[in-house]
Each structure stands twice: as C-alpha cells, then as structure tokens.
Scaffold this active site. Sequence first.
Site, short mmCIF file in Angstrom:
data_model
loop_
_atom_site.label_atom_id
_atom_site.label_comp_id
_atom_site.label_asym_id
_atom_site.label_seq_id
_atom_site.Cartn_x
_atom_site.Cartn_y
_atom_site.Cartn_z
N ASN A 47 0.31 -1.08 0.10
CA ASN A 47 -0.03 0.25 -0.05
C ASN A 47 0.59 1.63 0.09
O ASN A 47 0.34 2.42 0.16
CB ASN A 47 -0.59 -0.11 1.56
CG ASN A 47 -1.31 -0.81 1.17
OD1 ASN A 47 -2.25 -1.82 0.17
ND2 ASN A 47 -1.85 -1.81 2.36
N HIS A 133 -13.90 -1.18 6.21
CA HIS A 133 -13.04 -1.54 6.60
C HIS A 133 -13.28 -2.27 8.43
O HIS A 133 -13.71 -1.35 9.07
CB HIS A 133 -11.77 -0.24 7.02
CG HIS A 133 -10.51 -1.03 7.40
ND1 HIS A 133 -10.02 -1.69 9.13
CD2 HIS A 133 -10.14 -1.85 6.60
CE1 HIS A 133 -9.18 -1.86 8.29
NE2 HIS A 133 -8.63 -2.01 7.32
N GLU A 175 -16.10 5.35 3.67
CA GLU A 175 -14.68 5.68 3.34
C GLU A 175 -14.40 6.24 1.51
O GLU A 175 -14.96 6.50 1.65
CB GLU A 175 -13.35 3.92 3.42
CG GLU A 175 -13.98 3.37 4.02
CD GLU A 175 -13.20 1.67 3.98
OE1 GLU A 175 -12.59 1.70 3.10
OE2 GLU A 175 -13.26 1.04 4.27
N SER A 179 -10.96 0.03 0.58
CA SER A 179 -9.94 -0.65 0.99
C SER A 179 -9.85 -1.61 -0.42
O SER A 179 -8.43 -2.44 -0.84
CB SER A 179 -9.35 -1.52 2.32
OG SER A 179 -10.24 -1.76 2.33
N ASP A 204 -13.27 8.09 7.05
CA ASP A 204 -11.07 7.19 6.88
C ASP A 204 -11.32 6.91 5.49
O ASP A 204 -11.29 6.12 4.38
CB ASP A 204 -12.23 5.74 7.12
CG ASP A 204 -10.58 4.78 7.48
OD1 ASP A 204 -9.62 5.47 6.83
OD2 ASP A 204 -10.81 3.91 8.21
N HIS A 207 -6.80 5.00 1.89
CA HIS A 207 -6.71 5.08 0.42
C HIS A 207 -6.26 6.46 -0.04
O HIS A 207 -6.04 5.96 -1.39
CB HIS A 207 -7.10 3.56 -0.01
CG HIS A 207 -7.32 2.54 0.89
ND1 HIS A 207 -5.69 1.66 0.81
CD2 HIS A 207 -6.87 2.29 1.63
CE1 HIS A 207 -5.80 0.31 1.51
NE2 HIS A 207 -7.05 1.06 2.06
N LYS A 236 -0.60 3.62 4.32
CA LYS A 236 -0.32 3.73 3.14
C LYS A 236 0.45 4.68 1.59
O LYS A 236 1.36 4.37 2.03
CB LYS A 236 -1.71 3.20 2.53
CG LYS A 236 -2.25 1.59 3.26
CD LYS A 236 -3.60 2.14 4.18
CE LYS A 236 -3.59 0.82 4.56
NZ LYS A 236 -5.25 0.70 5.30
#
Length: 385
Positions: A47, A133, A175, A179, A204, A207, A236
């Site tokens: 990542n 997640h 998110e 992910s 969140d 990424h 990440k």
Amino acid sequence: MSWEQRIARELDDRRAASALRSRQVVGQGAGRWLSADGKRYLNFSSNDYLGLSQHPAVIAAWQKGAARFGVGSGGSGHVSGYTCAHQQLEEMLAGWLGYSRALLFISGFAANQAVIAALAGKDDRIIADRLSHASLLEAASLSPAQLRRFHHNDPLHVRTLLAKPLRGQQLVVTEGIFSMDGDSAPLADIHRVAHEAGAWLMVDDAHGIAVSGHEGRGSCDVQQVQPDLLIVTFGKGVGISGAAVLCSDMVAEYLLQFARHLIYSTSMPPAQAMALQSALEVIRSDEGQQQREKLQQHIALFRRGADALSVVMTDSASAIQPLIVGDNARALRMAGALREQGCWVTAIRPPTVPEGTARLRLTLTAAHSAEDITQLLEVLHAIGE
Ligand SMILES: *Cc1c(COP(=O)(O)O)cnc(C)c1O
C-alpha cells in the site's frame, strides 16, 4: 468441547474452505520490489502507493529524530510522550487538511476503535457502508449503539436508515476509497443526507490521503467536502505508519478525555513523527505531484490492458485494482501462477471480502515503471485465466 477441540475445529473449517490465512516472511516488502526466498519479485501488493517508505529524505528524518530523541517516546501522550515533534506534526496535519485540530494515533485501527468507542452511546445509531474496513465495523458492532449497514455507496439507503426513529445521535461512517475494491464513495451526497438529518459524517480516507486531491489532501478535497471527523492513516500512501483524527477543537478536547487508545497507550516514537513531517513535505511538493501523476498513468495503462482479460474488474480509478475471481481456490492458484512469473500479488478471501468474491488485490505504485505494469499485464494474459 475443550479449548483445544474448539480451536482445532475452527482451523479445520478454514482449511476446508481454502480460507486459511498464513504469513510469508519477506526480506523487503514495501517499494517496487519484494524479496522472499532469495528471489526478487515485482511487488503488486503493498500500500506504499507513492514509494515513500524508501524515500531518502524521509529515512534521514527518521534517523535524525532517533539521534535527537532516542527510539521510544517513553509513555502515553498524557504522561510524557507528547513531544514537540508530535505537536508540530499535529499542527502541520490540521493546517494541511483544513481542520482546527489533529490528534495522532499509533494506527488507523486504533484511531477508528477509539473514536467510535468514545462517541457512540446506547441510544445512538451508527450507519456504515457495508464494505467498510474491519476496524470500523468491528468498533461499531462492539459499541452499545445500534449498527445499520447501508448498501455500498448508496446515499438513498443512508437517508432511509437515518429517517428511522431514534432517541440519540447518528453517525454515518464510510471510506474515501474502499480498501478492497478501490472505488470511491459519493462523499458529497452522503454528506448532504447526513447533515439534512442532523447526523455527523466520519470518513476514513486511508487509501485516498497523499494519493489524490490537491497537494495529496485526499478524497474529501477531490469531492470538496469536510466531514465532521476525518481519519487519515500513514501506513499507506504516506509510506510509514500511524494515523490521525481531524476534528474541531471541542471534539479534540473530548477525545483527549475519552479516547482510551490514546490515554492508555504509548505514543508513537518522536522520530516517527519527524519522518512523518518529512513525508508530508514530499507529498505536498512538486515531487509529490509528479509521483501522483505517474501513478495515474500506471492506473490508466493497467486498465486499458486489463480490459482484454476475462476477469471482473471493479469501478476503480485508484491504485487498488482488484481482479474479482470469485472462488477461493482459483484466487490462490492465480496468485501462485503470478508469483512463479515474478509478480507478487495477494489473494484476498472471505471474510475479508464478501463470500464468493475472492480476488487478487493488485496495487500499483509510483515506484513502479511503465515497463513493470506492462510486464504484469503480459503475465496476466499468459497465465490465461
Ligand atoms: C488499513 C486501513 C485501516 C487500518 O490502518 P492501520 O494504520 O494499518 O491500522 C483503517 N481503515 C482502512 C480503510 C484501511 O484500509
């Protein structure tokens, strides 16, 4: 049933479903190459999207920090573990992302657990994307609040769930970039329906941060929204580890009282905070911008080439480009075949992803060259699945 019998049965069940997880020792696992078993592979599983884990300036900042502060912080931030390096990093993060405050955590997992545990009470409701997640869903299901999962990326479903009667407060959780799928959430729409119902939004962006948006500010910058709580993680695109919660002054004061993962846990080493400052400088600079553009080119190249493969792709414009193969055994077989051809990828299986959607989670990074991406495509065509 004894402890041993119960544990043995759980392991047998996993094995029978080709779902047993195992770790693999690697000599080096971040950056362009992964080394294992004395061999070198092109690494399509980390990542470290911008290759910052190997950046000379970031490494030097960590070394300098260790020389100045030593290697450990010596305690919780509430005791003696909150140094000027931590404070500077928090201020830098808050300024960069446009919040009053940033609070550091040792991991994204801890930050999500802490925030949800500190906020959610028994009269409240958490409404989370069903593909969120594990750290978010687990925190929500352990909390005394009601947990409702909404259909992936569906703001109308969020609105329906928000409308159900309730005594307490509501927190919508999603998110920025997912992910395991690499697709983006419709943050502006979700933000609107949350606020119309008087709920807070928590995003969140593990990424998205560093990799997207102006100066790497992430998914919220791309979509021009400011959630009430923004979680960014540093393992990440930032290339190191740790996390921060971005919030208002009042929420920060509250978390300093009630976030148990902060209060009862040793803070990150000050040298790490120094390295993180250095990484943020790179991310915000022209060099960071060039790395983001290079990554975008790799993503475009990969998607053009993967079109011809007989596998299902997701609607991803991010560095995460999963190939959904469905069956666990097939995913493992394909990962093995890729490895034999010098490309390291990981097969991701349930329960990490929904049943029947086992996948190869390919990650592209700015540390790769265009030739690396072409080689990956050639190998995928050659293994002919
Ligand atoms: C990786 C990840 C986390 C956990 O972050 P760590 O810093 O690795 O603990 C949390 N949320 C999402 C969406 C992630 O992908």
